[in-house]
Write a protein that holds these residues in place. Structure first.
Motif, mmCIF file in Angstrom:
data_model
loop_
_atom_site.group_PDB
_atom_site.id
_atom_site.type_symbol
_atom_site.label_atom_id
_atom_site.label_comp_id
_atom_site.label_asym_id
_atom_site.label_seq_id
_atom_site.Cartn_x
_atom_site.Cartn_y
_atom_site.Cartn_z
ATOM 1 N N PRO A 32 0.822 -1.220 0.000
ATOM 2 C CA PRO A 32 0.000 0.000 0.000
ATOM 3 C C PRO A 32 0.853 1.266 0.000
ATOM 4 O O PRO A 32 1.942 1.288 0.561
ATOM 5 C CB PRO A 32 -0.812 -0.126 1.286
ATOM 6 C CG PRO A 32 -0.014 -1.036 2.158
ATOM 7 C CD PRO A 32 0.649 -2.002 1.236
ATOM 8 N N THR A 33 0.341 2.302 -0.624
ATOM 9 C CA THR A 33 0.997 3.615 -0.595
ATOM 10 C C THR A 33 0.494 4.376 0.624
ATOM 11 O O THR A 33 -0.711 4.514 0.822
ATOM 12 C CB THR A 33 0.690 4.400 -1.878
ATOM 13 O OG1 THR A 33 1.235 3.678 -2.991
ATOM 14 C CG2 THR A 33 1.314 5.785 -1.831
ATOM 15 N N ILE A 51 9.595 -1.321 -4.119
ATOM 16 C CA ILE A 51 9.041 -0.311 -3.225
ATOM 17 C C ILE A 51 9.699 1.040 -3.509
ATOM 18 O O ILE A 51 10.839 1.102 -3.979
ATOM 19 C CB ILE A 51 9.249 -0.735 -1.741
ATOM 20 C CG1 ILE A 51 8.406 0.117 -0.794
ATOM 21 C CG2 ILE A 51 10.722 -0.731 -1.367
ATOM 22 C CD1 ILE A 51 8.359 -0.434 0.633
ATOM 23 N N PHE A 52 8.967 2.115 -3.249
ATOM 24 C CA PHE A 52 9.548 3.448 -3.388
ATOM 25 C C PHE A 52 9.378 4.205 -2.079
ATOM 26 O O PHE A 52 8.504 3.906 -1.263
ATOM 27 C CB PHE A 52 8.865 4.226 -4.526
ATOM 28 C CG PHE A 52 7.493 4.756 -4.178
ATOM 29 C CD1 PHE A 52 7.336 6.016 -3.596
ATOM 30 C CD2 PHE A 52 6.352 4.003 -4.420
ATOM 31 C CE1 PHE A 52 6.084 6.512 -3.267
ATOM 32 C CE2 PHE A 52 5.090 4.490 -4.091
ATOM 33 C CZ PHE A 52 4.955 5.738 -3.512
ATOM 34 N N GLY A 75 5.457 3.265 -0.953
ATOM 35 C CA GLY A 75 4.487 2.300 -1.452
ATOM 36 C C GLY A 75 5.122 1.360 -2.442
ATOM 37 O O GLY A 75 6.307 1.478 -2.788
ATOM 38 N N GLY A 76 4.331 0.398 -2.937
ATOM 39 C CA GLY A 76 4.850 -0.615 -3.840
ATOM 40 C C GLY A 76 5.001 -0.116 -5.263
ATOM 41 O O GLY A 76 4.271 0.758 -5.725
ATOM 42 N N THR A 77 5.986 -0.685 -5.973
ATOM 43 C CA THR A 77 6.180 -0.399 -7.394
ATOM 44 C C THR A 77 5.918 -1.628 -8.256
ATOM 45 O O THR A 77 5.775 -1.508 -9.469
ATOM 46 C CB THR A 77 7.619 0.085 -7.665
ATOM 47 O OG1 THR A 77 8.546 -0.926 -7.240
ATOM 48 C CG2 THR A 77 7.905 1.379 -6.909
ATOM 49 N N LEU A 78 5.888 -2.801 -7.639
ATOM 50 C CA LEU A 78 5.650 -4.052 -8.353
ATOM 51 C C LEU A 78 4.632 -4.882 -7.583
ATOM 52 O O LEU A 78 4.552 -4.809 -6.354
ATOM 53 C CB LEU A 78 6.953 -4.862 -8.480
ATOM 54 C CG LEU A 78 8.126 -4.208 -9.239
ATOM 55 C CD1 LEU A 78 9.385 -5.032 -9.065
ATOM 56 C CD2 LEU A 78 7.788 -4.050 -10.718
ATOM 57 N N ALA A 79 3.860 -5.676 -8.299
ATOM 58 C CA ALA A 79 2.934 -6.596 -7.634
ATOM 59 C C ALA A 79 3.726 -7.619 -6.822
ATOM 60 O O ALA A 79 4.851 -7.984 -7.183
ATOM 61 C CB ALA A 79 2.066 -7.302 -8.674
ATOM 62 N N TYR A 80 3.138 -8.071 -5.719
ATOM 63 C CA TYR A 80 3.798 -9.072 -4.882
ATOM 64 C C TYR A 80 3.990 -10.378 -5.662
ATOM 65 O O TYR A 80 3.015 -10.978 -6.115
ATOM 66 C CB TYR A 80 2.955 -9.397 -3.650
ATOM 67 C CG TYR A 80 2.822 -8.293 -2.636
ATOM 68 C CD1 TYR A 80 3.909 -7.528 -2.240
ATOM 69 C CD2 TYR A 80 1.590 -8.056 -2.027
ATOM 70 C CE1 TYR A 80 3.786 -6.539 -1.284
ATOM 71 C CE2 TYR A 80 1.446 -7.063 -1.064
ATOM 72 C CZ TYR A 80 2.541 -6.303 -0.700
ATOM 73 O OH TYR A 80 2.403 -5.332 0.254
#
Length: 275
Positions: A32-33, A51-52, A75-80
């Motif tokens: 989540p962002t 992640i960023f 938050g995430g930059t790629l799907a898990y």
């Protein structure tokens, strides 16, 4: 005179551990962002986490650690991915008293952990303590301090060529040393270099010998299997690259201070989240 009086210690400790857990991916979703008001330590146990934070992007692989700062959006930059799992711990840094003397350490924001299995065990101990004794914040904070001290202990290298050779040796140890026929001599032959030279530059880069590195890898695998599998000791000996149970028991106790069956009883409780 009383002889049973306990030793009394007062701590002025800047770290305050809040909570933590082990995230295990279900193969869907994304980090989540959000913006939080605490620091967060992330340590990737398996897979890769994209992640960023603010304007920086990170792709954390197995054995990587990242410190996220309070007040900055992340938050995430790629799907898990399905094989992703990582430990997360939230903490605060409180202001020190003016009368408190402290020794400062420098902790990189992102980097490789020198001994990932030992770091993972500290995370597991943290999660076990959080579940079994949640009110003991000092205990949690001391375990967190050990983790941060591990991050601060970055390995040193000599020149770029020697560092690259030592790093290649380390990669091969990580991949091949669970084979019972693997040895420092075979490693040097594979890298086409003199065994004594390889041993010297490896020790300069990592602070310990090739033999110790091979034992570290095998013991790390044995620790992981003892804590996370139902294999018996004989099966773990073979899966960890050891050919002899008696030798394995001796090396394991030398490295950990525990007999294998006693080590297996550590850290039975942990908090696991999947989203």
């Amino acid at each position: 005179m009383r002889t049973d009086k306990p030793l009394e210690l007062k701590f002025a400790f800047p770290l305050k551990a809040l909570n933590g857990g082990l995230f295990v991916s279900r193969g869907c979703g994304i980090h989540p962002t959000r913006t939080i008001d605490s620091h967060e330590l992330i340590f990737v146990r398996s897979g890769m986490l994209g992640i960023f934070e603010d304007k920086q992007r990170f792709e954390l692989k197995e054995g990587d650690a990242l410190l996220l700062r309070p007040g900055l959006r992340h938050g995430g930059t790629l799907a898990y991915p399905p094989d992703l799992s990582f430990f997360w711990i939230h903490f605060l840094i409180e202001k020190e008293s003016k009368t408190t003397k402290s020794q400062q350490i420098e902790i990189p924001r992102v980097g490789r952990v020198a001994e990932p299995q030992r770091f993972a065990e500290l995370c597991l101990r943290f999660l076990d303590a959080q579940e079994s004794d949640p009110g003991n914040r000092l205990r949690l904070s001391l375990l967190l301090a050990l983790m941060l001290a591990e991050l601060a202990a970055a390995p040193k290298s000599s020149g770029p060529e020697a560092a690259a050779l030592a790093a290649r040796a380390s990669e091969l140890i990580a991949v091949d040393s669970l084979d019972q026929d693997f040895s420092a001599g075979r490693l040097a032959a594979k890298l086409r270099c003199n065994p004594d030279y390889l041993g010297r530059i490896f020790k300069a880069a990592y602070g310990y010998s090739l033999t110790r590195a091979i034992h570290n890898r095998r013991i790390a695998q044995a620790r992981k299997l003892l804590l996370e599998s139902n294999l018996n000791i004989g099966e773990i000996v073979g899966a960890s690259g050891f050919g002899d149970i008696a030798f394995f028991r001796r090396i394991f106790k030398r490295h950990t201070g525990f007999a294998p069956h006693s080590f297996r009883k550590l850290c039975p409780r942990r908090h696991i989240n999947t989203e």
